[in-house]
Design a protein around this motif. Structure first.
Motif, PDB file in Angstrom:
ATOM      1  N   SER A 408     -23.372 -12.816  59.407  1.00 38.26           N
ATOM      2  CA  SER A 408     -23.406 -14.238  59.080  1.00 38.26           C
ATOM      3  C   SER A 408     -24.389 -14.470  57.938  1.00 38.26           C
ATOM      4  N   PRO A 409     -24.235 -15.579  57.196  1.00 43.02           N
ATOM      5  CA  PRO A 409     -25.228 -15.889  56.162  1.00 43.02           C
ATOM      6  C   PRO A 409     -26.648 -15.977  56.713  1.00 43.02           C
ATOM      7  N   TRP A 410     -26.769 -16.379  57.967  1.00 41.92           N
ATOM      8  CA  TRP A 410     -28.101 -16.492  58.567  1.00 41.92           C
ATOM      9  C   TRP A 410     -28.723 -15.117  58.745  1.00 41.92           C
ATOM     10  N   ARG A 411     -27.966 -14.213  59.315  1.00 46.55           N
ATOM     11  CA  ARG A 411     -28.492 -12.861  59.543  1.00 46.55           C
ATOM     12  C   ARG A 411     -28.722 -12.150  58.207  1.00 46.55           C
ATOM     13  N   ARG A 412     -27.852 -12.417  57.263  1.00 49.95           N
ATOM     14  CA  ARG A 412     -27.926 -11.751  55.967  1.00 49.95           C
ATOM     15  C   ARG A 412     -29.173 -12.135  55.188  1.00 49.95           C
ATOM     16  N   LEU A 441     -28.975 -20.426  65.034  1.00 51.38           N
ATOM     17  CA  LEU A 441     -28.273 -21.010  63.889  1.00 51.38           C
ATOM     18  C   LEU A 441     -26.847 -20.488  63.786  1.00 51.38           C
ATOM     19  N   GLU A 442     -26.624 -19.231  64.145  1.00 46.55           N
ATOM     20  CA  GLU A 442     -25.252 -18.725  64.182  1.00 46.55           C
ATOM     21  C   GLU A 442     -24.407 -19.506  65.172  1.00 46.55           C
ATOM     22  N   ARG A 443     -25.022 -19.932  66.254  1.00 44.71           N
ATOM     23  CA  ARG A 443     -24.290 -20.717  67.260  1.00 44.71           C
ATOM     24  C   ARG A 443     -24.114 -22.166  66.826  1.00 44.71           C
ATOM     25  N   ARG A 444     -25.156 -22.744  66.234  1.00 51.36           N
ATOM     26  CA  ARG A 444     -25.125 -24.175  65.918  1.00 51.36           C
ATOM     27  C   ARG A 444     -24.414 -24.485  64.608  1.00 51.36           C
ATOM     28  N   VAL A 445     -24.616 -23.632  63.592  1.00 55.60           N
ATOM     29  CA  VAL A 445     -24.054 -23.923  62.257  1.00 55.60           C
ATOM     30  C   VAL A 445     -23.254 -22.712  61.778  1.00 55.60           C
ATOM     31  N   PRO A 446     -22.184 -22.373  62.490  1.00 49.98           N
ATOM     32  CA  PRO A 446     -21.399 -21.202  62.085  1.00 49.98           C
ATOM     33  C   PRO A 446     -20.629 -21.433  60.785  1.00 49.98           C
ATOM     34  N   GLU A 447     -20.504 -22.696  60.395  1.00 48.96           N
ATOM     35  CA  GLU A 447     -19.709 -23.016  59.202  1.00 48.96           C
ATOM     36  C   GLU A 447     -20.475 -22.806  57.898  1.00 48.96           C
ATOM     37  N   LEU A 448     -21.741 -22.438  57.959  1.00 51.72           N
ATOM     38  CA  LEU A 448     -22.476 -22.193  56.714  1.00 51.72           C
ATOM     39  C   LEU A 448     -21.710 -21.183  55.866  1.00 51.72           C
ATOM     40  N   ASP A 449     -21.452 -21.543  54.605  1.00 57.77           N
ATOM     41  CA  ASP A 449     -20.598 -20.714  53.754  1.00 57.77           C
ATOM     42  C   ASP A 449     -21.328 -20.107  52.572  1.00 57.77           C
ATOM     43  N   THR A 450     -22.646 -20.267  52.522  1.00 59.24           N
ATOM     44  CA  THR A 450     -23.433 -19.686  51.434  1.00 59.24           C
ATOM     45  C   THR A 450     -24.793 -19.291  51.984  1.00 59.24           C
ATOM     46  N   GLU A 521     -31.565 -26.635  61.511  1.00 65.45           N
ATOM     47  CA  GLU A 521     -30.205 -27.151  61.667  1.00 65.45           C
ATOM     48  C   GLU A 521     -30.060 -28.498  60.968  1.00 65.45           C
ATOM     49  N   ARG A 522     -30.993 -29.401  61.192  1.00 65.97           N
ATOM     50  CA  ARG A 522     -30.928 -30.721  60.570  1.00 65.97           C
ATOM     51  C   ARG A 522     -30.929 -30.620  59.053  1.00 65.97           C
ATOM     52  N   LEU A 523     -31.817 -29.793  58.519  1.00 61.54           N
ATOM     53  CA  LEU A 523     -31.913 -29.622  57.068  1.00 61.54           C
ATOM     54  C   LEU A 523     -30.624 -29.031  56.502  1.00 61.54           C
ATOM     55  N   THR A 524     -30.072 -28.044  57.182  1.00 57.41           N
ATOM     56  CA  THR A 524     -28.854 -27.395  56.702  1.00 57.41           C
ATOM     57  C   THR A 524     -27.681 -28.357  56.697  1.00 57.41           C
ATOM     58  N   ARG A 525     -27.551 -29.150  57.734  1.00 57.48           N
ATOM     59  CA  ARG A 525     -26.433 -30.096  57.797  1.00 57.48           C
ATOM     60  C   ARG A 525     -26.546 -31.154  56.698  1.00 57.48           C
ATOM     61  N   ARG A 526     -27.759 -31.573  56.379  1.00 61.50           N
ATOM     62  CA  ARG A 526     -27.936 -32.517  55.278  1.00 61.50           C
ATOM     63  C   ARG A 526     -27.539 -31.886  53.949  1.00 61.50           C
TER      64      ARG A 526
END
Length: 550
Positions: A408-412, A441-450, A521-526
């Protein structure tokens, strides 16, 4: 004999100007005995008589020149870090840092590190962002045998720490990358052969960090010296010379000298820059003893003039500014090599591995490749030389041991320093906290694409390059409901290449460790909701109002 004025006697501790007195405690230790000499005492005395026999000046000073630091005593909380005396903080075990100049390991070397970890380090191992491997729980009684094992395969712990030239960063794909014009491995090998362990360079004002790579896959702006690949319009392929980078509590990015260094001249230019630092570096105050302060005070023009006239004896060719990389390359995934084979980049979470995992990695590399493995400055690992028809099997076998080639982008993009688990300077936990953050974050924001880089550090010293991350987290105690709890000061929007700079610090922006998941999570979603098309996180941070970042 000429009279020395009081101002000249004090000065900044610059040897070239005759400023050799007074000495601080560190300088006195180095003057009393070259730290490299401590190896003989370890082998002949301390390994036989045990921890209690170690001279304090060796234990907390010279041992570092052989990669040894005492680790933190278990149970000492972060509030005691700056309060207790060294003997109250330290355990009777050591962290041992293994040099891996250039980051590449042969199969015997990888198996040797795994063997040392399992036999002498309680199966601990961390891949660092300096391309080292760090082991823990090492007893002084075992150090001579550890050295024997490592040195039998060409590895060393010499000058892995201390006021000396530390490990030299290099591209983990040097020699195999299809995009590489100059292979830096012979240059790194020549420098380590000629200068590492040389008493002429074992007493520098402070540590000296180097990087040599044709590719933009090293944090070249953060080192005392970096050679980054460049093409001169007339002289061809070589290197762009940068000096004076360093982070910690007073971060500065390296500056271009504006010079071109041909490959064959890299070792002598490296020697000359180190010599400038040795002779003109500030030794009186430890907190001003890094090369970055000298470069800042002199300016890059004077630094270049001294380098060329006093040390090289010739002028280096001018080099127009090369193109700036968009970002640093992390090499994760499957990539074709110049010889038609492939390398596979995988992501252990925040660099935490083990001796058993490294042994399993060696099995995979031997089964599907040539056995060669390399470490990156992003705490990641690569398996080199995999034939095309073995890629799928290799990727599957790596995944089976917990090393994903498509993380995932988070782990990467998350890194962490050693933290309070072992480090005497740390204030908060880092490795476990960052691992838990990645999972959440992998669970909450799996849609992160970058990728959004998150660098977690246990103290202000920035070993995890806090200031150059998209989200840099500097460990500290923060006040929550009237009491002090572990937390982080937040730096936002740092980066390398076209985004080179330090993260934005907002007044009062601190989060407790318990609040960290919700905050990121909040910052990423914004960011995902408010970014312009293809807008990087670092650009978004600069553009939006502060309230969006809280």
């Amino acid at each position: 004999m000429p009279t020395v004025t009081r101002g000249r006697a004090k000065g900044q501790g610059q040897w070239a100007l005759g400023h050799r007195e007074p000495l601080n405690a560190n300088e006195q230790q180095k003057k009393d005995d070259n730290p490299l000499n401590v190896r003989a005492r370890i082998e002949n005395v301390y390994a036989h008589r045990g921890f209690a026999s170690i001279d304090p000046a060796d234990l907390r000073g010279r041992f570092r020149w052989w990669g040894l630091y005492t680790q933190r005593r278990p149970g000492v909380d972060g509030g005691k870090t700056a309060v207790l005396e060294p003997h109250e903080l330290e355990d009777e075990y050591f962290m041992l840092r293994v040099r891996m100049d250039g980051g590449q390991l042969t199969l015997p070397q990888l198996r040797a590190v795994a063997d040392v970890s399992t036999r002498f380090g309680r199966d601990t191992a961390d891949v660092t962002d300096r391309q080292n491997v760090q082991l823990h729980w090492v007893r002084v009684e075992d150090v001579p045998e550890i050295w024997r094992i490592l040195e039998s395969v060409g590895l060393s712990t010499q000058e892995a720490c201390g006021d000396c030239p530390r490990v030299i960063l290099g591209s983990p794909v040097a020699g195999v990358s299809a995009e590489e014009a100059v292979d830096a491995r012979p240059l790194i090998e020549e420098i380590t052969r000629r200068y590492i362990g040389d008493p002429a360079f074992s007493n520098l004002p402070r540590k000296f960090k180097s990087a040599i790579s044709w590719l933009p896959d090293i944090p070249y702006e953060c080192n005392d010296i970096s050679f980054l690949g460049a093409v001169h319009p007339e002289l061809g392929a070589g290197y762009d010379l940068w000096v004076g980078g360093g982070l910690s509590t007073n971060p500065m990015l390296a500056q271009r000298t504006g010079t071109f260094v041909s490959p064959e001249r890299v070792p002598e230019v490296w020697e000359a820059v180190v010599s400038v630092f040795r002779d003109y570096g500030y030794r009186r105050l430890r907190n001003r003893a890094r090369l970055k302060y000298l470069v800042k005070d002199w300016g890059i023009a004077r630094f270049r003039e001294v380098l060329e006239t006093e040390y090289l004896g010739y002028r280096l060719p001018d080099l127009p500014r090369p193109p700036v990389p968009e970002r640093l390359t992390d090499h994760i995934g499957v990539h074709r090599q110049r010889d038609g084979r492939y390398y596979i980049g995988v992501a252990p979470v925040v660099g935490r591995v083990s001796g058993g995992l490294l042994a399993s990695l060696a099995d995979v590399a031997e089964r599907h490749g040539s056995g060669r493995v390399s470490a990156t400055p992003m705490q990641k690992l690569l398996v080199l030389d995999v034939p095309a028809d073995a890629i799928d099997a290799a990727v599957a076998d790596l995944a089976a041991i917990g090393l994903s080639a498509s993380p995932s982008p988070w782990r990467r993009s998350t890194m962490a320093c050693t933290g309070i688990e072992f480090c005497k300077l740390a204030i908060v936990d880092t490795k476990d906290r960052a691992t838990a953050l990645v999972a959440e974050l992998e669970r909450r924001v799996p849609e992160l694409d970058t990728p959004i880089s998150i660098h977690v550090n246990g103290c202000p010293n920035a070993c995890a390059r806090t200031q150059t991350a998209d989200i840099g987290l500097k460990g500290q105690l923060v006040t929550h409901e009237g009491r002090q709890v572990p937390g982080f000061q937040v730096h936002l929007g740092g980066g390398h290449g076209v985004h080179a700079g330090f993260g934005r610090k907002l007044r009062g922006l601190k989060v407790t460790s318990d609040e960290l998941d919700d905050y990121v999570e909040r910052l990423t979603r914004r960011y995902l909701a408010g970014r312009k098309e293809s807008e990087p996180f670092a650009e978004w941070v600069v553009r939006v109002d502060e309230e969006e970042l809280r």
